[in-house]
Design an enzyme around this catalytic site. Structure first.
Site, PDB file in Angstrom:
ATOM      1  N   THR A   1      44.741  61.465  61.645  1.00 46.24           N
ATOM      2  CA  THR A   1      45.834  60.670  62.200  1.00 46.24           C
ATOM      3  C   THR A   1      45.909  60.741  63.722  1.00 46.24           C
ATOM      4  OG1 THR A   1      48.259  60.560  62.271  1.00 46.24           O
ATOM      5  CG2 THR A   1      47.323  62.688  61.765  1.00 46.24           C
TER       6      THR A   1
ATOM      7  N   LEU B   1      45.249  68.485  45.167  1.00 46.31           N
ATOM      8  CA  LEU B   1      44.830  69.112  46.420  1.00 46.31           C
ATOM      9  C   LEU B   1      45.592  70.401  46.710  1.00 46.31           C
ATOM     10  CD1 LEU B   1      44.120  66.271  49.011  1.00 46.31           C
ATOM     11  CD2 LEU B   1      42.627  67.259  47.304  1.00 46.31           C
TER      12      LEU B   1
ATOM     13  N   THR C   1      51.563  62.797  53.063  1.00 46.90           N
ATOM     14  CA  THR C   1      51.716  61.786  54.123  1.00 46.90           C
ATOM     15  C   THR C   1      53.168  61.518  54.530  1.00 46.90           C
ATOM     16  OG1 THR C   1      51.716  60.086  52.431  1.00 46.90           O
ATOM     17  CG2 THR C   1      49.593  60.577  53.458  1.00 46.90           C
TER      18      THR C   1
ATOM     19  N   TYR D   1      53.416  67.635  60.139  1.00 48.22           N
ATOM     20  CA  TYR D   1      52.382  66.763  59.577  1.00 48.22           C
ATOM     21  C   TYR D   1      51.148  66.741  60.486  1.00 48.22           C
ATOM     22  CZ  TYR D   1      50.024  62.334  58.483  1.00 48.22           C
ATOM     23  OH  TYR D   1      49.083  61.367  58.193  1.00 48.22           O
TER      24      TYR D   1
ATOM     25  N   GLY E   1      47.031  55.819  46.369  1.00 53.47           N
ATOM     26  CA  GLY E   1      47.663  55.621  47.678  1.00 53.47           C
ATOM     27  C   GLY E   1      47.282  54.287  48.316  1.00 53.47           C
TER      28      GLY E   1
HETATM   29  N1  LIG Z   1      50.066  55.994  56.193  1.00 50.43           N
HETATM   30  C1  LIG Z   1      49.835  56.123  57.495  1.00 50.43           C
HETATM   31  O1  LIG Z   1      50.525  55.506  58.332  1.00 50.43           O
HETATM   32  C2  LIG Z   1      48.715  57.009  57.982  1.00 50.43           C
HETATM   33  C3  LIG Z   1      48.538  57.158  59.358  1.00 50.43           C
HETATM   34  C4  LIG Z   1      47.508  57.984  59.812  1.00 50.43           C
HETATM   35  C5  LIG Z   1      46.704  58.644  58.910  1.00 50.43           C
HETATM   36  N2  LIG Z   1      46.902  58.501  57.576  1.00 50.43           N
HETATM   37  C6  LIG Z   1      46.042  59.246  56.662  1.00 50.43           C
HETATM   38  O2  LIG Z   1      45.348  58.343  55.827  1.00 50.43           O
HETATM   39  C7  LIG Z   1      45.134  58.935  54.529  1.00 50.43           C
HETATM   40  C8  LIG Z   1      45.619  57.994  53.459  1.00 50.43           C
HETATM   41  O3  LIG Z   1      46.991  57.731  53.671  1.00 50.43           O
HETATM   42  P1  LIG Z   1      47.828  56.640  52.835  1.00 50.43           P
HETATM   43  O4  LIG Z   1      48.672  55.926  53.817  1.00 50.43           O
HETATM   44  O5  LIG Z   1      46.944  55.893  51.913  1.00 50.43           O
HETATM   45  O6  LIG Z   1      48.765  57.634  52.015  1.00 50.43           O
HETATM   46  P2  LIG Z   1      49.676  57.356  50.749  1.00 50.43           P
HETATM   47  O7  LIG Z   1      49.790  55.894  50.474  1.00 50.43           O
HETATM   48  O8  LIG Z   1      50.923  58.144  50.966  1.00 50.43           O
HETATM   49  O9  LIG Z   1      48.830  58.018  49.573  1.00 50.43           O
HETATM   50  C9  LIG Z   1      48.628  59.389  49.542  1.00 50.43           C
HETATM   51  C10 LIG Z   1      47.771  59.713  48.361  1.00 50.43           C
HETATM   52  O10 LIG Z   1      47.610  61.124  48.305  1.00 50.43           O
HETATM   53  C11 LIG Z   1      47.941  61.563  46.999  1.00 50.43           C
HETATM   54  N3  LIG Z   1      48.410  62.930  46.999  1.00 50.43           N
HETATM   55  C12 LIG Z   1      49.484  63.463  47.620  1.00 50.43           C
HETATM   56  N4  LIG Z   1      49.583  64.779  47.347  1.00 50.43           N
HETATM   57  C13 LIG Z   1      48.522  65.087  46.555  1.00 50.43           C
HETATM   58  C14 LIG Z   1      48.068  66.263  45.923  1.00 50.43           C
HETATM   59  N5  LIG Z   1      48.712  67.422  46.043  1.00 50.43           N
HETATM   60  N6  LIG Z   1      46.943  66.199  45.193  1.00 50.43           N
HETATM   61  C15 LIG Z   1      46.279  65.029  45.030  1.00 50.43           C
HETATM   62  N7  LIG Z   1      46.658  63.891  45.573  1.00 50.43           N
HETATM   63  C16 LIG Z   1      47.779  63.905  46.330  1.00 50.43           C
HETATM   64  C17 LIG Z   1      48.996  60.603  46.533  1.00 50.43           C
HETATM   65  O11 LIG Z   1      49.152  60.676  45.139  1.00 50.43           O
HETATM   66  P3  LIG Z   1      50.524  60.175  44.414  1.00 50.43           P
HETATM   67  O12 LIG Z   1      50.420  58.686  44.347  1.00 50.43           O
HETATM   68  O13 LIG Z   1      50.480  60.845  43.102  1.00 50.43           O
HETATM   69  O14 LIG Z   1      51.662  60.639  45.284  1.00 50.43           O
HETATM   70  C18 LIG Z   1      48.386  59.291  47.021  1.00 50.43           C
HETATM   71  O15 LIG Z   1      47.365  58.846  46.168  1.00 50.43           O
HETATM   72  C19 LIG Z   1      45.865  60.286  54.576  1.00 50.43           C
HETATM   73  O16 LIG Z   1      44.948  61.291  54.888  1.00 50.43           O
HETATM   74  C20 LIG Z   1      46.843  60.130  55.732  1.00 50.43           C
HETATM   75  O17 LIG Z   1      47.155  61.385  56.333  1.00 50.43           O
HETATM   76  C21 LIG Z   1      47.879  57.684  57.098  1.00 50.43           C
END
Ligand SMILES: NC(=O)c1ccc[n+]([C@@H]2O[C@H](COP(=O)([O-])OP(=O)(O)OC[C@H]3O[C@@H](n4cnc5c(N)ncnc54)[C@H](OP(=O)(O)O)[C@@H]3O)[C@@H](O)[C@H]2O)c1
Length: 305
Positions: free
Chosen positions: A101, A37, A62, A125, A11
């Site tokens: 978040t 997960l 996400t 979410y 991610g």
């Molecule tokens: N993006 C935002 O704007 C934002 C804002 C606030 C908080 N956050 C939080 O920050 C954290 C990281 O977010 P990010 O932006 O890096 O997210 P991201 O780029 O969407 O990456 C999500 C990661 O989670 C993995 N994943 C999804 N479902 C899964 C499962 N069932 N088992 C194992 N792995 C799984 C994905 O794997 P795949 O590559 O295989 O799909 C990917 O590696 C998350 O907790 C998110 O809620 C993000």
């Protein structure tokens, strides 16, 4: 040597953590085939095999709009899996760092949220992420929950890459002007997480929830304008980019409702750990300069996509 487990290594944040945490010890990144997960057994086995000192969980469901149509999976991944990670961490005396978040808030407060304000998520979410926070707290092991916001990187789909693409392809793009947040470059967030872990001797008695995102805030429209302006500035190409028109959320309906103004105060993490992220504008400039430097002519040439 510290052993640091990073679920979600594919991610935006996970990928950056692999580099940022490397100076601290051995970083073991896991993709979803190595830790799913949605599968309790897979989570427990992966932690037991790795025997980490620290888990930094960057995995999550996400896709905010998809959570509305897949609430059970969103809740399993964001709400239940953190409890299992917390139980496994506690069992071996590891520290769990988990990202949450600003979408746990309803965004209706007319000031910056502090960690003491009551969450009230307006979409699935946000509800699933809040459930994950509460599950970690209930387990009661050593943990930090970092509420971040508007993360972008060169990976996956995200606002900055989308605006850059549309700005090349179209004459005008419409972006909502009634949602405010703090845009965060995944690399800066990963660096700030590494800074925190360097201060882990301060953790006992100071675990819990912290806001961690860039300094400053913007509406989506202001952010989009800054993306295009910065691209023009850094490439030296002032023509051929779309203009950015402000619209309301009502004019751009999506499956999931968004909180209007969930801007967070980052004072607590600064006060307790002396950790802070830079202003969002300077991060954006670094990010775009990085994209331009690594070329991809398609990304920097308007009208040629
Ligand atoms: N993006 C935002 O704007 C934002 C804002 C606030 C908080 N956050 C939080 O920050 C954290 C990281 O977010 P990010 O932006 O890096 O997210 P991201 O780029 O969407 O990456 C999500 C990661 O989670 C993995 N994943 C999804 N479902 C899964 C499962 N069932 N088992 C194992 N792995 C799984 C994905 O794997 P795949 O590559 O295989 O799909 C990917 O590696 C998350 O907790 C998110 O809620 C993000």
């Amino acid at each position: 040597m510290l052993r640091i487990l990073v679920p979600g290594k594919t991610g935006k944040v996970g990928r950056e953590l692999l580099g940022a945490l490397a100076p601290l010890g051995t970083v073991i990144g896991l993709d979803r085939t190595q830790m799913d997960l949605a599968d309790e057994g897979s989570i427990r086995k992966a932690v037991r095999d790795a025997k980490p000192d620290i888990i930094v969980n960057a995995a999550g469901f996400t896709i905010v709009d998809r959570a509305e149509s897949e609430p059970d999976l969103a809740m399993q991944v964001n709400g239940v899996a953190p409890r299992i990670l917390a139980e496994e961490s506690k069992r071996i005396g590891a520290i769990l760092v988990h990202y949450s978040t600003d979408y746990v808030y309803d965004g209706e407060l007319n000031r910056h949220y502090t960690e003491d304000d009551v969450p009230n998520p307006v979409n699935i979410y946000g509800k699933s992420k809040l459930a994950g926070e509460r599950a970690i707290e209930a387990v009661g092991g050593a943990h930090l929950i970092l509420r971040t916001s508007w993360v972008y990187s060169t990976r996956g789909s995200n606002f900055v890459l989308t605006i850059l693409r549309l700005a090349r392809e179209k004459a005008e793009i419409s972006v909502v002007n009634d949602q405010t947040g703090s845009p965060a470059w995944a690399r800066s967030l990963a660096q700030a997480t590494a800074d925190l872990l360097r201060k882990r001797n301060l953790f006992p008695g100071r675990g819990g929830i912290y806001h961690l995102s860039s300094a400053g805030h913007a509406t989506r429209h202001e952010f989009a304008e800054a993306i295009v302006r910065t691209m023009k500035d850094i490439t030296g190409r002032s023509d051929g980019w779309a203009s950015v028109k402000p619209i309301t959320s009502a004019e751009y309906p999506l499956p999931a409702k968004r909180p209007r103004n969930p801007v967070t105060s980052k004072d607590k993490i600064k006060r307790v750990f002396s950790v802070e992220m830079p202003q969002w504008e300077s991060q954006l400039r670094f990010f775009i300069a990085d994209i331009v430097a690594s070329d991809s002519r398609a990304a920097v040439t308007p009208g040629k996509a």
